[in-house]
Scaffold this active site. Structure first.
Site, short mmCIF file in Angstrom:
data_model
loop_
_atom_site.label_atom_id
_atom_site.label_comp_id
_atom_site.label_asym_id
_atom_site.label_seq_id
_atom_site.Cartn_x
_atom_site.Cartn_y
_atom_site.Cartn_z
N TYR A 180 50.33 51.38 42.23
CA TYR A 180 50.51 49.95 41.94
C TYR A 180 50.76 49.17 43.24
O TYR A 180 50.37 48.02 43.38
CB TYR A 180 51.63 49.75 40.92
CG TYR A 180 51.54 48.43 40.17
CD1 TYR A 180 50.45 48.15 39.35
CD2 TYR A 180 52.54 47.47 40.30
CE1 TYR A 180 50.37 46.94 38.68
CE2 TYR A 180 52.46 46.27 39.62
CZ TYR A 180 51.38 46.01 38.82
OH TYR A 180 51.30 44.80 38.15
N LYS B 204 54.49 41.37 42.22
CA LYS B 204 55.18 41.10 40.95
C LYS B 204 56.69 40.90 41.17
O LYS B 204 57.32 40.12 40.45
CB LYS B 204 54.93 42.24 39.96
CG LYS B 204 53.48 42.38 39.48
CD LYS B 204 52.96 41.13 38.79
CE LYS B 204 51.66 41.41 38.04
NZ LYS B 204 51.01 40.16 37.58
P1 NAP Z 1 42.27 40.58 33.07
O1 NAP Z 1 41.75 40.39 31.70
O2 NAP Z 1 41.35 41.19 34.07
O3 NAP Z 1 42.84 39.20 33.59
C1 NAP Z 1 43.13 38.95 34.97
C2 NAP Z 1 42.65 37.56 35.26
O4 NAP Z 1 42.98 37.14 36.60
C3 NAP Z 1 41.13 37.46 35.15
O5 NAP Z 1 40.77 36.39 34.33
C4 NAP Z 1 40.74 37.24 36.60
O6 NAP Z 1 39.51 36.62 36.80
C5 NAP Z 1 41.88 36.39 37.05
N1 NAP Z 1 41.81 36.16 38.50
C6 NAP Z 1 41.77 37.06 39.50
N2 NAP Z 1 41.64 36.43 40.69
C7 NAP Z 1 41.60 35.09 40.40
C8 NAP Z 1 41.50 33.91 41.20
N3 NAP Z 1 41.38 33.94 42.54
N4 NAP Z 1 41.51 32.71 40.57
C9 NAP Z 1 41.62 32.62 39.22
N5 NAP Z 1 41.71 33.70 38.43
C10 NAP Z 1 41.71 34.92 39.02
O7 NAP Z 1 43.58 41.52 33.05
P2 NAP Z 1 44.99 41.45 32.32
O8 NAP Z 1 45.48 42.84 32.35
O9 NAP Z 1 44.90 40.72 31.06
O10 NAP Z 1 45.86 40.63 33.38
C11 NAP Z 1 46.59 39.45 33.07
C12 NAP Z 1 47.96 39.49 33.72
O11 NAP Z 1 48.73 40.48 33.05
C13 NAP Z 1 47.98 39.86 35.20
O12 NAP Z 1 48.96 39.09 35.86
C14 NAP Z 1 48.39 41.31 35.16
O13 NAP Z 1 48.98 41.74 36.37
C15 NAP Z 1 49.37 41.27 34.03
N6 NAP Z 1 49.73 42.57 33.44
C16 NAP Z 1 48.76 43.41 33.00
C17 NAP Z 1 49.11 44.63 32.45
C18 NAP Z 1 48.06 45.59 31.97
O14 NAP Z 1 48.36 46.78 31.82
N7 NAP Z 1 46.85 45.17 31.70
C19 NAP Z 1 50.46 44.99 32.35
C20 NAP Z 1 51.44 44.09 32.80
C21 NAP Z 1 51.05 42.89 33.34
P3 NAP Z 1 38.33 37.59 37.48
O15 NAP Z 1 38.02 38.62 36.46
O16 NAP Z 1 37.24 36.65 37.79
O17 NAP Z 1 38.91 38.19 38.73
#
Ligand code: NAP
Length: 256
Positions: free
Chosen positions: A156, A163
């Protein structure tokens, strides 16, 4: 009557229907909120637009959060279309793939800056703009974090540091904006299979490990994060701010 009838919410971070931000959107929409969406690039517009239009959203705008002018444009549009804002969802994170597999000590200066800019500073920039539109009406800001900020989670790496800074930002922003009745909270979600998660080396192992050791003996569903976000977005959590709410089947409480 819905918990969020008449409320306006803007959602940053829907990439597709598996995104945590999409599960949150569905929960807020079902509770009566009107939603606006942003997408990070043309490729994503193709996936985000149909989802957003499917739930009646009319505001669907490009926004790369590393670009101040794109952030400004989103909030100017929200101001002219809605006149104000009640809820901001920040569900954005990014780090270079090699920084999520090499040892942390090998993180480059550029990789460190990029991860912290997209995943942490964006929260500060978006909250500042949102707060101006929440002036006089109060509001709720919600971001997404992960336990890799508190404890070492192999691979990570720089995202754990981003984070940790994000969670500290939640507390500082909550302090700044509390007098305006703007609440700022984070949800620390357990692992969920999404596009961003696929970029973390060994993610499948994280899922198995978490399900085996969590008190609830399972992984979480994105919909469960959606319902927690509904709580934080609504008056049900009127006295909650600066908090990091774990939605992880209890995994974070286990020492051994
Ligand atoms: P996700 O569907 O891939 O969403 C991540 C989003 O961030 C995407 O829409 C991505 O767009 C966007 N992003 C990245 N760079 C960007 C930029 N420069 N400008 C605007 N948008 C940008 O994944 P997710 O897991 O749902 O993630 C959402 C949040 O939840 C994140 O903060 C992640 O760290 C957090 N989270 C996830 C998990 C997990 O296990 N999945 C657990 C805890 C927390 P692009 O695809 O175009 O890059």
């Amino acid at each position: 009557m819905g918990l969020l009838d008449g409320k306006k919410a803007v959602i940053f971070g829907v990439a597709n229907e598996r995104s945590i931000a999409w599960a949150i959107s569905e929960a807020l929409h079902a509770a009566g909120a009107e939603l606006g969406f942003t997408y990070a690039g043309e490729m994503l517009e193709k996936r985000v637009r149909p989802l957003a239009e499917g739930i009646g959203s009319k505001i669907i705008l490009p926004c790369d959060v590393t670009k101040d002018e794109e952030i400004k444009h989103v909030f100017q549009t929200l101001k002219s279309s809605w006149g104000g804002l009640d809820i901001l969802i920040h569900a954005i994170a990014f780090a270079n793939k090699e920084d999520l597999s090499n040892p942390y000590a090998q993180t480059s200066r550029a990789g460190f800056h990029l991860a912290l800019d997209v995943s942490t500073y964006s929260m500060v920039a978006l909250t500042r703009e949102a707060a101006a539109l929440m002036e006089g009406r109060g509001g709720s800001v919600i971001t997404l974090t992960y336990m890799g900020s508190e404890k070492v989670v192999p691979n990570y790496n720089v995202m754990g540091i981003a984070k940790a800074a994000l969670e500290a930002s939640v507390r500082y922003l909550a302090y700044d904006l509390g007098p305006k009745n703007i609440r700022v909270n984070a949800i620390s979600a357990g692992p969920v299979k999404t596009l961003a998660a696929a970029g973390i080396s060994g993610f499948k192992d994280m899922l198995h490990y978490a399900a085996e050791r969590a008190p609830l003996k399972r992984n979480i569903e994105a919909e469960e994060v959606g319902r927690a976000a509904l709580f934080l977005a609504s008056d049900l959590s009127a006295a909650v701010t600066g908090e990091v709410l774990h939605v992880d089947a209890g995994y974070n409480i286990v020492g051994m």
